[in-house]
Design an enzyme around this catalytic site. Structure first.
Site, short mmCIF file in Angstrom:
data_model
loop_
_atom_site.label_atom_id
_atom_site.label_comp_id
_atom_site.label_asym_id
_atom_site.label_seq_id
_atom_site.Cartn_x
_atom_site.Cartn_y
_atom_site.Cartn_z
N ASP A 1 -6.05 -6.23 5.69
CA ASP A 1 -5.56 -4.86 5.51
C ASP A 1 -5.62 -4.11 6.84
O ASP A 1 -6.69 -3.95 7.42
CB ASP A 1 -6.45 -4.17 4.45
CG ASP A 1 -5.94 -2.79 4.05
OD1 ASP A 1 -4.87 -2.36 4.55
OD2 ASP A 1 -6.62 -2.13 3.22
N MET B 1 -9.87 7.27 -1.14
CA MET B 1 -10.72 7.78 -0.06
C MET B 1 -11.40 9.07 -0.49
O MET B 1 -10.80 9.89 -1.19
CB MET B 1 -9.88 8.03 1.19
CG MET B 1 -9.07 6.82 1.63
SD MET B 1 -8.23 7.11 3.17
CE MET B 1 -7.23 5.62 3.29
N ASP C 1 -5.26 2.85 -2.15
CA ASP C 1 -6.35 3.24 -1.25
C ASP C 1 -7.01 4.53 -1.72
O ASP C 1 -6.41 5.60 -1.65
CB ASP C 1 -5.80 3.42 0.17
CG ASP C 1 -5.37 2.09 0.77
OD1 ASP C 1 -6.22 1.21 0.90
OD2 ASP C 1 -4.17 1.94 1.08
N HIS D 1 -1.29 -1.97 -3.80
CA HIS D 1 -2.62 -1.75 -3.21
C HIS D 1 -2.86 -0.24 -3.16
O HIS D 1 -2.08 0.50 -2.58
CB HIS D 1 -2.61 -2.37 -1.80
CG HIS D 1 -3.87 -2.19 -1.03
ND1 HIS D 1 -4.84 -3.17 -0.95
CD2 HIS D 1 -4.32 -1.18 -0.25
CE1 HIS D 1 -5.84 -2.75 -0.18
NE2 HIS D 1 -5.54 -1.54 0.26
N MET E 1 -10.72 -5.94 7.10
CA MET E 1 -9.98 -4.81 7.68
C MET E 1 -9.69 -5.07 9.14
O MET E 1 -10.57 -5.42 9.91
CB MET E 1 -10.77 -3.51 7.53
CG MET E 1 -10.95 -3.10 6.09
SD MET E 1 -10.22 -1.51 5.60
CE MET E 1 -8.74 -1.31 6.48
N HIS F 1 -8.62 -0.32 -3.64
CA HIS F 1 -9.46 -0.44 -2.44
C HIS F 1 -10.24 0.87 -2.30
O HIS F 1 -9.67 1.90 -1.93
CB HIS F 1 -8.54 -0.69 -1.23
CG HIS F 1 -9.26 -0.78 0.08
ND1 HIS F 1 -8.59 -0.76 1.29
CD2 HIS F 1 -10.57 -0.89 0.39
CE1 HIS F 1 -9.45 -0.84 2.28
NE2 HIS F 1 -10.67 -0.92 1.76
N SER G 1 0.85 -1.18 0.00
CA SER G 1 0.00 0.00 0.00
C SER G 1 0.89 1.23 0.00
O SER G 1 1.80 1.37 0.82
CB SER G 1 -0.90 0.00 1.24
OG SER G 1 -1.43 1.31 1.42
N MET H 1 -12.55 3.26 -0.56
CA MET H 1 -13.21 3.64 0.70
C MET H 1 -14.02 4.89 0.40
O MET H 1 -13.66 6.00 0.81
CB MET H 1 -12.15 3.87 1.78
CG MET H 1 -11.58 2.55 2.31
SD MET H 1 -9.95 2.73 3.06
CE MET H 1 -8.93 2.63 1.60
C1 DX5 Z 1 -6.24 1.99 5.59
C2 DX5 Z 1 -5.85 1.41 4.28
C3 DX5 Z 1 -4.64 0.53 4.31
C4 DX5 Z 1 -3.39 1.18 4.83
C5 DX5 Z 1 -2.72 0.14 5.64
O1 DX5 Z 1 -7.53 2.48 5.54
O2 DX5 Z 1 -6.91 0.63 3.75
O3 DX5 Z 1 -4.41 -0.08 3.06
O4 DX5 Z 1 -2.51 1.63 3.88
O5 DX5 Z 1 -1.65 0.71 6.27
P1 DX5 Z 1 -0.90 -0.03 7.46
O6 DX5 Z 1 -0.26 -1.25 6.88
O7 DX5 Z 1 0.08 0.96 7.95
O8 DX5 Z 1 -1.92 -0.38 8.51
ZN ZN Z 2 -6.43 -0.52 1.92
#
Ligand code: DX5
Ligand code: ZN
Length: 354
Positions: A178, A40, A38, A36, A140, A69, A11, A71
């Site tokens: 994750d 948002m 993310d 990966h 998660m 991913h 990520s 969100m």
């Molecule tokens: C958080 C993300 C993750 C994040 C994980 O909402 O979905 O993918 O990057 O980061 P770490 O590995 O630091 O928990």
């Molecule tokens: Zn994620």
């Protein structure tokens, strides 16, 4: 591709956003299996990141699969753009307030892997109505929104049962975890048979060797799997294929269709199979080693029948050739293996001509 069972998706959420291309190349060079991404929207989670244009840009600079991913509150509005941007998989949250199924169908229609994610407090039963449409279940283990949070053990317990939701996919279904995955937690989630470890902040610590971190996390996950679920035996590497049958092409193809109808992929290769009286070698049918036993359970009877069919076909061909020869009808020299060369002769090294 690495050996072993667990796959690591890097990520980039905690990477330097002033140069994401560099971050992706660096993760790739250091052994990440996937990237990966993310996304948002500041609404579903209290944070903002990037959209499809960034995915599209990163698509150009790496061949690694891109796991997106989402969100966001309204994935239906943007999902086609993420398909068009070149995402390999798209996972969104089941907790949103809009219909889930149409969005899953758009992802599938785009021939990308489709996933649903569950926040720590969401039970797996929420995914039940959509199971047949899922390739990925993402569990998660932190509240979504930020990297660098502490791993939550309770929600991680959903990892093993999440596999049941993918039972329609003997190969290719994936459970992702994750949040808070690092060298402290990898062994535990590996012991729950997680397929993909999403790792963010642990990879971007200044002064840490990323390649070593990736190797370590994957090795620890595989150890967890080995000692929790696999009777102490090292897991079968994900990329291993084994021969299930050796058959003439046309007959082999029939068996291939039957096996693939049950969700098991088959590779048909012209390899070292025996030479048939028509001068063409048998083809090998390969299946992933992980599902060798399952393939055997399901298709050993069909395989025996196909082998018999092949023998009958060979016998018929030979009889026809013998009859032609007796009748003085010229036979294509390339199809005379059965009279001129035995299988044993083929094994032996050729004698040089004197
Ligand atoms: C958080 C993300 C993750 C994040 C994980 O909402 O979905 O993918 O990057 O980061 P770490 O590995 O630091 O928990
Ligand atoms: Zn994620």
């Amino acid at each position: 591709m690495g050996t072993g069972r667990a796959r690591l998706a890097a990520s980039i959420l905690d990477a330097d956003f002033s140069n994401l291309g560099y971050a992706v190349r660096r993760a790739q060079k250091n052994g990440a299996d996937r990237i990966h991404l993310d996304v948002m929207d500041g609404h579903f989670v209290p944070n903002l990141t990037f959209g499809p244009a960034t995915v599209k840009g990163l698509r150009r600079i790496t061949e690694l699969p891109l796991d997106v991913h989402l969100m966001i509150s309204e994935p239906s509005r943007y999902v086609q753009q993420f398909v068009d941007a070149g995402s390999d998989s798209i996972t969104f949250h089941v907790e949103i307030d809009e219909p889930i199924e149409p969005t899953l169908r758009i992802i599938r229609a785009g021939r990308r892997a489709a996933g649903l994610a569950v926040k720590p407090a969401t039970p797996l039963s929420a995914l039940e109505p959509y199971r047949r449409l899922l390739d990925i279940v993402l569990v998660m283990t932190v509240e979504p929104g930020f990297g660098g949070q502490k791993f939550m053990k309770e929600p991680a317990k959903k990892i093993l049962p999440a596999r049941d939701l993918l039972s329609h996919k003997p190969v290719g279904g994936e459970v992702h975890v994750d949040g808070g995955i690092n060298r402290e937690t990898a062994e535990y989630v590996g012991g729950l048979a997680v397929d993909v470890l999403v790792v963010g902040s642990a990879l971007w610590i200044k002064g840490h060797d990323m390649a070593r971190e990736i190797r370590l996390i994957k090795a620890l996950a595989d150890e967890g799997f080995q000692y929790q679920l696999n009777d102490g035996k090292p897991p079968i590497p994900r990329d291993n294929w084994v021969t299930f049958a050796s058959l003439p092409k046309a007959i082999g193809r029939q068996l291939m269709y039957e096996i693939e109808a049950g969700g098991i992929p088959v590779i048909m290769l012209r390899a070292d199979g025996q030479i048939n009286p028509d001068g063409v070698r048998d083809y090998e049918l390969l299946v992933p080693a992980q599902v060798e036993a399952l393939t055997h359970d399901r298709h050993a009877v069909a395989r025996a029948a196909r082998l018999q069919e092949a023998d009958a076909w060979r016998a018929e061909l030979r009889a026809q050739q013998a009859a032609d020869l007796a009748a003085g009808i010229p036979i294509d020299r390339s199809k005379l293996h059965w009279t001129q060369i035995t299988d044993e002769d083929l094994q032996r090294p050729r004698r040089p001509r004197s």
